[in-house]
Design a protein around this motif. Structure first.
Motif, short mmCIF file in Angstrom:
data_model
loop_
_atom_site.label_atom_id
_atom_site.label_comp_id
_atom_site.label_asym_id
_atom_site.label_seq_id
_atom_site.Cartn_x
_atom_site.Cartn_y
_atom_site.Cartn_z
N ARG A 164 0.83 -1.21 0.00
CA ARG A 164 0.00 0.00 0.00
C ARG A 164 0.86 1.26 0.00
N VAL A 165 1.98 1.24 0.71
CA VAL A 165 2.91 2.38 0.67
C VAL A 165 3.42 2.56 -0.76
N PHE A 166 3.73 1.45 -1.42
CA PHE A 166 4.17 1.49 -2.82
C PHE A 166 3.08 2.10 -3.70
N ALA B 184 10.04 11.56 10.77
CA ALA B 184 9.18 12.74 11.00
C ALA B 184 8.12 12.48 12.06
N GLY B 185 8.12 11.28 12.65
CA GLY B 185 7.13 10.95 13.67
C GLY B 185 5.79 10.56 13.10
N ALA B 186 5.78 10.04 11.85
CA ALA B 186 4.52 9.67 11.19
C ALA B 186 4.42 8.17 11.03
N ARG B 187 3.20 7.69 10.91
CA ARG B 187 2.91 6.28 10.68
C ARG B 187 1.95 6.16 9.51
N PHE B 188 1.86 4.97 8.93
CA PHE B 188 0.96 4.75 7.80
C PHE B 188 -0.18 3.87 8.28
N VAL B 189 -1.40 4.42 8.22
CA VAL B 189 -2.60 3.73 8.69
C VAL B 189 -3.36 3.21 7.48
N PRO C 165 -8.99 6.41 0.31
CA PRO C 165 -7.52 6.44 0.33
C PRO C 165 -6.93 5.03 0.45
N LEU C 166 -5.80 4.82 -0.19
CA LEU C 166 -5.08 3.56 -0.05
C LEU C 166 -4.51 3.41 1.35
N GLY C 167 -4.35 4.53 2.00
CA GLY C 167 -3.85 4.59 3.36
C GLY C 167 -3.66 6.05 3.73
N LEU C 168 -3.41 6.33 4.99
CA LEU C 168 -3.19 7.71 5.43
C LEU C 168 -1.92 7.79 6.26
N TRP C 169 -1.10 8.79 5.95
CA TRP C 169 0.05 9.09 6.78
C TRP C 169 -0.42 9.96 7.94
N VAL C 170 -0.03 9.60 9.13
CA VAL C 170 -0.56 10.26 10.33
C VAL C 170 0.59 10.68 11.26
N ARG C 171 0.62 11.97 11.57
CA ARG C 171 1.55 12.49 12.59
C ARG C 171 0.74 12.87 13.83
N GLY D 12 -2.53 12.95 5.90
CA GLY D 12 -2.57 13.17 4.46
C GLY D 12 -2.39 11.86 3.72
N GLU D 13 -2.76 11.85 2.44
CA GLU D 13 -2.63 10.65 1.61
C GLU D 13 -1.28 10.57 0.92
N LEU D 14 -0.66 11.72 0.67
CA LEU D 14 0.54 11.74 -0.15
C LEU D 14 1.77 11.32 0.65
N PRO D 15 2.69 10.63 0.00
CA PRO D 15 3.89 10.13 0.69
C PRO D 15 4.78 11.27 1.18
#
Length: 385
Positions: A13-15, A80-85, A104-110, A207-210
């Motif tokens: 999903r990150v890919f 950056a202290g973020a995770r991928f949910v 969204p394919l996933g969300l980056w979360v700080r 956010g959705e963007l890497p």
């Protein structure tokens, strides 16, 4: 949390988040029909192109796939202290599934709080970037009120209404979420770097963007669907006819969420878009309590709105009827007053003496007349007794 290799769903999903644009319904359909692993494998060059896109578009996605580095994205995010949910995880907000193939394919979360828990009791506050003082004031007041009532304020981190909403929630010691149209490690706009950093420390930045990705006009528009889906309702504070915040409001309508507007001056072009919403299916509000009445649970009602209590409001109903039966600028006899008050002559006399003791009426021979004090009170309190 990181994946172990190409077969790991989170890793894949990150890919895909690096390869597909936010809201890409073709990619969403592929994932739904074929699974993440197969879609990732095809984009890496294993097998035939997937259906539903042009050869040119497939080539573009393949070019992105060749330079995608999921391990690096996860490492940069971690730094950056973020995770991928991802969908299906314990932190994933289920209401985002309402977006269907545009999910969204996933969300980056700080930030430390649980996104799923915060989203359950959240409201979007959006509006004009170039807002007026009135717009900034209303956004801050609404956000403060919502925070004090235990609601999470969600906005886009932009200048104007967004920034005022975030600051209002933070100033009240409340919870706020910024949904960005870029990588969560790269605050945008740059003038809000300090604000977005503070939100990440006290709330959530998502956010959705890497990591490292930059915003574009189309990404701002697509970001708005996430704001609408994540929250129970969208409040628009100042919006011109072509404002991006109207995109959020219309997305909320399509998703069955509450669409809410704060009215502005009829002559203001910055409120024209809000007024158009209010002429349709949106609901007008003026404070946080009215917002909560719409989006909250049963029983979360705003206080009754009443004007100031006037001295005549403290009279019992019979005395108020007799007082209202007296003419404004002349004397009247007891019989006329009794008829006007729909009571007996004796009751009218008793009430008139009571009102004289309170300073509302005065006697002139056989007639009665309002005092100056009573005339002022009657004028201020016109309407049903």
């Amino acid at each position: 949390m990181t994946g172990d290799g190409p077969g790991d769903e989170l890793f894949d999903r990150v890919f895909l988040a690096r390869v597909a644009e936010p809201g890409d319904e073709a990619a969403g359909r592929w994932v739904r029909e074929r699974g993440v692993a197969e879609v990732a494998s095809r984009l890496r060059g294993c097998g035939e192109p997937l259906p539903g896109v042009s050869e040119k578009r497939w080539s573009g996605m393949r070019a992105r796939a060749r330079v995608a580095e999921p391990r690096r994205d996860l490492a940069v995010a971690h730094e950056a202290g973020a995770r991928f949910v991802v969908p299906g995880s314990t932190e994933w907000p289920g209401q985002l599934d309402d977006l269907g193939d545009a999910r969204p394919l996933g969300l980056w979360v700080r930030g430390r709080p649980s996104l799923r828990m915060w989203a359950l009791r959240s409201v979007a506050l959006v509006g004009a970037r170039a807002c007026t003082e009135y717009g900034a004031h209303m956004a801050a007041v609404l956000a403060t009120g919502l925070a004090e009532l235990g609601w999470v304020v969600v906005s886009g981190g932009a200048y104007g209404v967004d920034g005022a909403a975030h600051r209002g929630a933070l100033g009240a010691g409340g919870a706020t979420v910024a949904v960005l149209a870029c990588g969560v490690d790269r605050p945008y706009p740059r003038g809000h770097t300090q604000l977005i950093t503070r939100i990440a420390e006290q709330g959530l930045v998502i956010g959705e963007l890497p990591p490292g990705d930059h915003p574009t006009p189309s990404r701002f528009v697509l970001r708005n669907r996430v704001i609408a889906a994540l929250t129970r309702g969208t409040v628009v504070v100042e919006a011109a006819h072509r404002s991006g915040s109207l995109v959020t409001a219309r997305a909320a309508q399509r998703l069955g969420r509450h669409t809410i507007g704060v009215p502005g001056p009829a002559t203001s072009s910055l409120s024209a878009g809000v007024h158009e919403l209010l002429r349709g299916e949106a609901t007008l509000v003026t404070d946080a309590a009215e917002v909560v009445e719409l989006v909250g649970d049963m029983g979360e009602l705003p206080p009754d709105r009443r004007g100031p209590v006037l001295p005549r409001d403290l009279l019992d109903p019979e005395a108020r009827r007799v007082l209202s039966a007296l003419p404004g600028r002349r004397e009247a006899g007891v019989d006329e007053i009794a008829r006007g008050a729909q009571t007996t002559r004796d009751d009218a006399v008793a009430r008139l003496y009571e009102l004289r003791a309170l300073g509302y009426v005065e006697r002139h021979g056989d007639g009665w007349k309002l005092t100056r004090q009573a005339m002022i009170s009657v004028r201020r309190g016109r309407g049903p007794c």
